[in-house]
Design an enzyme around this catalytic site. Structure first.
Site, PDB file in Angstrom:
ATOM      1  N   ASP A  47       0.844  -1.196   0.000  1.00 50.63           N
ATOM      2  CA  ASP A  47       0.000   0.000   0.000  1.00 50.63           C
ATOM      3  C   ASP A  47       0.881   1.249   0.000  1.00 50.63           C
ATOM      4  O   ASP A  47       1.567   1.534   0.991  1.00 50.63           O
ATOM      5  CB  ASP A  47      -0.884  -0.024   1.252  1.00 50.63           C
ATOM      6  CG  ASP A  47      -2.060   0.916   1.182  1.00 50.63           C
ATOM      7  OD1 ASP A  47      -2.116   1.730   0.243  1.00 50.63           O
ATOM      8  OD2 ASP A  47      -2.926   0.833   2.063  1.00 50.63           O
ATOM      9  N   ASP A  48       0.895   1.980  -1.102  1.00 56.83           N
ATOM     10  CA  ASP A  48       1.683   3.209  -1.258  1.00 56.83           C
ATOM     11  C   ASP A  48       3.186   2.955  -1.424  1.00 56.83           C
ATOM     12  O   ASP A  48       3.994   3.867  -1.222  1.00 56.83           O
ATOM     13  CB  ASP A  48       1.481   4.173  -0.080  1.00 56.83           C
ATOM     14  CG  ASP A  48       0.134   4.901  -0.126  1.00 56.83           C
ATOM     15  OD1 ASP A  48      -0.679   4.590  -1.013  1.00 56.83           O
ATOM     16  OD2 ASP A  48      -0.086   5.773   0.738  1.00 56.83           O
ATOM     17  N   CYS A  70      -5.538   3.862  -4.067  1.00 53.99           N
ATOM     18  CA  CYS A  70      -5.845   2.581  -3.430  1.00 53.99           C
ATOM     19  C   CYS A  70      -7.187   1.993  -3.863  1.00 53.99           C
ATOM     20  O   CYS A  70      -7.250   0.843  -4.315  1.00 53.99           O
ATOM     21  CB  CYS A  70      -5.780   2.702  -1.914  1.00 53.99           C
ATOM     22  SG  CYS A  70      -6.360   4.249  -1.223  1.00 53.99           S
ATOM     23  N   ARG A  81      -7.572  -1.376  -6.263  1.00 50.58           N
ATOM     24  CA  ARG A  81      -8.091  -2.604  -5.674  1.00 50.58           C
ATOM     25  C   ARG A  81      -9.325  -3.089  -6.419  1.00 50.58           C
ATOM     26  O   ARG A  81      -9.530  -4.302  -6.600  1.00 50.58           O
ATOM     27  CB  ARG A  81      -8.385  -2.379  -4.187  1.00 50.58           C
ATOM     28  CG  ARG A  81      -7.136  -2.239  -3.365  1.00 50.58           C
ATOM     29  CD  ARG A  81      -7.349  -1.516  -2.020  1.00 50.58           C
ATOM     30  NE  ARG A  81      -6.087  -0.968  -1.595  1.00 50.58           N
ATOM     31  CZ  ARG A  81      -5.177  -1.643  -0.885  1.00 50.58           C
ATOM     32  NH1 ARG A  81      -5.440  -2.878  -0.504  1.00 50.58           N
ATOM     33  NH2 ARG A  81      -4.032  -1.094  -0.564  1.00 50.58           N
ATOM     34  N   LYS A 141      -6.222  -5.343   3.852  1.00 51.16           N
ATOM     35  CA  LYS A 141      -7.052  -4.165   3.623  1.00 51.16           C
ATOM     36  C   LYS A 141      -8.065  -4.412   2.500  1.00 51.16           C
ATOM     37  O   LYS A 141      -7.705  -4.877   1.421  1.00 51.16           O
ATOM     38  CB  LYS A 141      -6.123  -2.993   3.278  1.00 51.16           C
ATOM     39  CG  LYS A 141      -6.814  -1.714   2.818  1.00 51.16           C
ATOM     40  CD  LYS A 141      -5.789  -0.611   2.642  1.00 51.16           C
ATOM     41  CE  LYS A 141      -6.346   0.576   1.873  1.00 51.16           C
ATOM     42  NZ  LYS A 141      -5.382   1.679   1.762  1.00 51.16           N
ATOM     43  N   HIS A 197     -11.172  -1.894   1.488  1.00 52.32           N
ATOM     44  CA  HIS A 197     -11.242  -0.530   0.941  1.00 52.32           C
ATOM     45  C   HIS A 197     -11.829  -0.439  -0.469  1.00 52.32           C
ATOM     46  O   HIS A 197     -11.374   0.350  -1.297  1.00 52.32           O
ATOM     47  CB  HIS A 197      -9.854   0.127   0.974  1.00 52.32           C
ATOM     48  CG  HIS A 197      -9.935   1.629   1.075  1.00 52.32           C
ATOM     49  ND1 HIS A 197      -8.909   2.469   0.723  1.00 52.32           N
ATOM     50  CD2 HIS A 197     -10.953   2.438   1.496  1.00 52.32           C
ATOM     51  CE1 HIS A 197      -9.259   3.719   0.913  1.00 52.32           C
ATOM     52  NE2 HIS A 197     -10.502   3.723   1.397  1.00 52.32           N
ATOM     53  N   HIS A 213       1.534   2.498   3.973  1.00 51.71           N
ATOM     54  CA  HIS A 213       0.624   3.646   3.985  1.00 51.71           C
ATOM     55  C   HIS A 213       0.705   4.363   5.345  1.00 51.71           C
ATOM     56  O   HIS A 213       0.924   3.734   6.370  1.00 51.71           O
ATOM     57  CB  HIS A 213      -0.802   3.141   3.762  1.00 51.71           C
ATOM     58  CG  HIS A 213      -1.816   4.188   3.429  1.00 51.71           C
ATOM     59  ND1 HIS A 213      -2.244   5.142   4.340  1.00 51.71           N
ATOM     60  CD2 HIS A 213      -2.513   4.427   2.291  1.00 51.71           C
ATOM     61  CE1 HIS A 213      -3.162   5.906   3.772  1.00 51.71           C
ATOM     62  NE2 HIS A 213      -3.345   5.492   2.528  1.00 51.71           N
ATOM     63  N   ASP A 248      -0.320  -0.765  -4.913  1.00 53.72           N
ATOM     64  CA  ASP A 248      -1.598  -0.241  -5.407  1.00 53.72           C
ATOM     65  C   ASP A 248      -1.491   1.123  -6.085  1.00 53.72           C
ATOM     66  O   ASP A 248      -2.420   1.555  -6.758  1.00 53.72           O
ATOM     67  CB  ASP A 248      -2.640  -0.191  -4.286  1.00 53.72           C
ATOM     68  CG  ASP A 248      -2.270   0.759  -3.151  1.00 53.72           C
ATOM     69  OD1 ASP A 248      -1.112   1.226  -3.098  1.00 53.72           O
ATOM     70  OD2 ASP A 248      -3.146   1.031  -2.302  1.00 53.72           O
ATOM     71  N   ASN A 249      -0.401   1.830  -5.898  1.00 58.94           N
ATOM     72  CA  ASN A 249      -0.190   3.120  -6.573  1.00 58.94           C
ATOM     73  C   ASN A 249       1.254   3.524  -6.362  1.00 58.94           C
ATOM     74  O   ASN A 249       2.029   2.803  -5.725  1.00 58.94           O
ATOM     75  CB  ASN A 249      -1.145   4.207  -6.062  1.00 58.94           C
ATOM     76  CG  ASN A 249      -1.328   4.255  -4.557  1.00 58.94           C
ATOM     77  OD1 ASN A 249      -2.403   3.968  -4.038  1.00 58.94           O
ATOM     78  ND2 ASN A 249      -0.264   4.610  -3.840  1.00 58.94           N
ATOM     79  N   LYS A 287       1.507   9.027  -6.512  1.00 60.61           N
ATOM     80  CA  LYS A 287       0.116   8.635  -6.269  1.00 60.61           C
ATOM     81  C   LYS A 287      -0.844   9.762  -6.661  1.00 60.61           C
ATOM     82  O   LYS A 287      -0.538  10.928  -6.465  1.00 60.61           O
ATOM     83  CB  LYS A 287      -0.016   8.313  -4.777  1.00 60.61           C
ATOM     84  CG  LYS A 287      -1.411   8.008  -4.247  1.00 60.61           C
ATOM     85  CD  LYS A 287      -1.327   7.732  -2.755  1.00 60.61           C
ATOM     86  CE  LYS A 287      -2.680   7.510  -2.113  1.00 60.61           C
ATOM     87  NZ  LYS A 287      -2.551   7.242  -0.654  1.00 60.61           N
TER      88      LYS A 287
END
Length: 519
Positions: free
Chosen positions: A14-15, A52, A56, A109, A111, A192, A308-309, A364
């Site tokens: 994540d990130d 995110c 996803r 996660k 989301h 993240h 994710d990014n 991002k």
């Protein structure tokens, strides 16, 4: 229904920035992921959807995020592409594989909106349903279905990355009770914000980042060239621009040497915490790999790792310490030692995000390469024989559904629960796993009116407030030489292709209510 079909382990960070892993040029210690890369295949031009929730949604559905209903975040914007939850017209990887006899697990996660993982095909879930929260607070993480066994942690022992792994290992062990294969979506919320990590991990990195982001960018660039992640003649981009959350403050990341020493110390600590989170995540991935290896399952497990990014620049070079106000606090002296602990909350800002995106432009949120590019590692000893190789062909999160359907033999439905399902947008990565040639493809992007289209070697990119820009990605991956005025006909052709995609997938009409994308 036997284990001769592959288990699927899909790991999502994540990130995480494009160049954070050691096997992609970073200085952070990631030996487990680096070994996966050395024994598997690395893709250098694989794309996510810049944020995110959209990423996803795309990963789970095999569709562009707007088709799945999550073109932005989880707020319902009341237009088809921006409902803020997975729509009935899409089907998830878990739903497809569950119908075909797979155990389906999610640890980490979610989301992607109000319909939770159990409603969308997962047998078991542990983690957070929303986007981000404390890594130290056990109350923020839940087990579903309710009443299923979960780990207990003594006061001060809980750390989310460890707990997510604990439950993932439980799920894998449960799957061994029969001969059915499993699909495990291991979706860590690290790294993240809030930036939080155990002190012993942070201590490894405090000296590393004292040299500052300019030197880190230079060193990463050279390692990336040596690893052949990027071309030998790739230049280091100028320091990137940044915008605040309201987009009324705009600037350039400053030279490290121009920053006050107290501020430097604060920034060093922020980046050290971030690196510690990545390090701890890699250690936990190592726990999962060891378990699979010790049980003789590694050869027939398809493992995919991605982010994710791009790196998170929110919202200026100094980072924030309060999500609601985006306020920054300068930490000095004894306060520095508390950073990363249970009572703190930090991001690391646009300067470090610029370094984590080395050498790509932006981060991002954006349709430029730094926002949408992920490291992708594919490891499957029974099928991926290109050990240690690097593949530069473009791909996209929409390809995960097609790939997993291909390698498992599962059936992608035309109808599910009484709803017509949109056809998959992606293509299987299996030919790439085998080193076969694949045709040229076109990918499109939109998030918060930041846009992009990639077709072969050509890329149009657009920041919300700016005009379209044209780049030849084959010799300008860093998007520094805008060729818009040199190829005006090509620009118009690509814009038309993007607009047709926008109409087809649900980007329109909402985007037109705030900004007209036609120049």
């Amino acid at each position: 229904m036997t284990k001769n079909r592959p288990n699927i382990l899909l790991i999502l960070a994540d990130d995480l920035g494009f160049s954070d892993l050691g096997s992609f040029g970073g200085e952070i210690l990631t030996p487990n992921l680096d070994q996966l890369a050395m024994d598997g295949l690395r893709f250098t031009q694989f794309y996510n959807s810049a944020r995110c929730c959209p990423s996803r949604a795309s990963l789970l559905s095999g569709l562009y995020p707007h088709q799945a209903g999550v073109g932005e975040m989880t707020e319902d914007r009341e237009t088809p592409g921006y409902r803020g939850f997975l729509k009935d017209q899409c089907v998830t990887l878990a739903e497809v594989l569950k119908e075909d006899g797979y155990h389906t697990y999610l640890s980490g996660k979610w989301h992607v909106g109000k319909h939770g993982p159990i409603e969308r095909g997962f047998d078991d879930f542990y983690g957070l349903l929303g986007g981000f929260t404390s890594f130290w607070d056990k109350k923020e993480y839940i087990r579903l279905p309710e009443g299923r066994p979960e780990h207990n942690y003594a006061e001060g022992e809980f750390y989310a990355t460890d707990a997510i792994t604990d439950h993932a290992l439980d799920f894998i062990e449960d799957s061994r009770e029969d001969d059915h294969p499993y699909f495990l979506y291991l979706a860590y919320n690290a790294p993240h914000f809030p930036l939080q990590a155990p002190k012993e991990e942070i201590a490894k990195y405090e000296k590393v980042y004292e040299k500052g982001w300019d030197k880190i960018r230079e060193e990463r660039l050279e390692r990336m060239k040596n690893l052949q992640i990027i071309d030998e003649d790739t230049p280091l981009t100028p320091r990137s621009e940044y915008w605040n959350r309201d987009r009324d403050i705009h600037g350039l990341n400053p030279p490290w040497d121009s920053i006050d020493p107290d501020r430097q110390k604060d920034l060093v600590k922020r980046m050290a915490i971030y690196a510690a989170m990545v390090d701890r995540m890699d250690q936990n991935i190592g726990r999962v790999l060891d378990n699979i290896r010790e049980n003789g399952e590694l050869d027939n497990t398809l493992i995919l790792f991605c982010s994710d990014n791009g790196a998170c620049a929110e919202w200026d070079p100094w980072g924030f310490d309060n999500w609601m106000t985006t306020s920054n606090f300068l930490h000095r002296k004894e306060d520095l030692d508390k950073m990363g602990g249970p009572d703190t909350y930090h991001s690391y800002g646009s300067g470090w995000a610029n370094a984590c995106s080395t050498p790509l432009m932006f981060y991002k949120h954006y349709g430029h390469e730094g926002g949408i590019s992920t490291p992708l590692i594919a490891h499957w000893p029974e099928q991926v024989k290109r050990n240690g190789e690097i593949d530069h062909r473009p791909g996209h999160f929409i390809d995960f559904m097609a790939t997993i359907v291909d390698v498992t033999g599962a059936t992608y439905p035309e109808n599910y629960n009484g709803h017509n399902i949109l056809p998959m947008e992606g293509e299987s990565l299996k030919p790439a796993f085998l080193g076969k040639n694949t045709p040229q493809r076109t990918f499109c992007f939109e998030h918060e009116q930041h846009c992009g289209i990639r077709q072969g070697k050509w890329k149009l990119s657009k920041v919300r407030e700016k005009d379209w820009e044209l780049y030849n990605i084959n010799n300008d991956r860093t998007e520094t030489h805008n060729l818009k005025d040199t190829y005006p006909v090509l620009v118009e052709e690509l814009k038309r292709t993007w607009e047709e995609w926008a109409k087809r997938t649900g980007v329109y009409p909402r985007i037109l209510t705030k900004v007209e994308v036609k120049d």
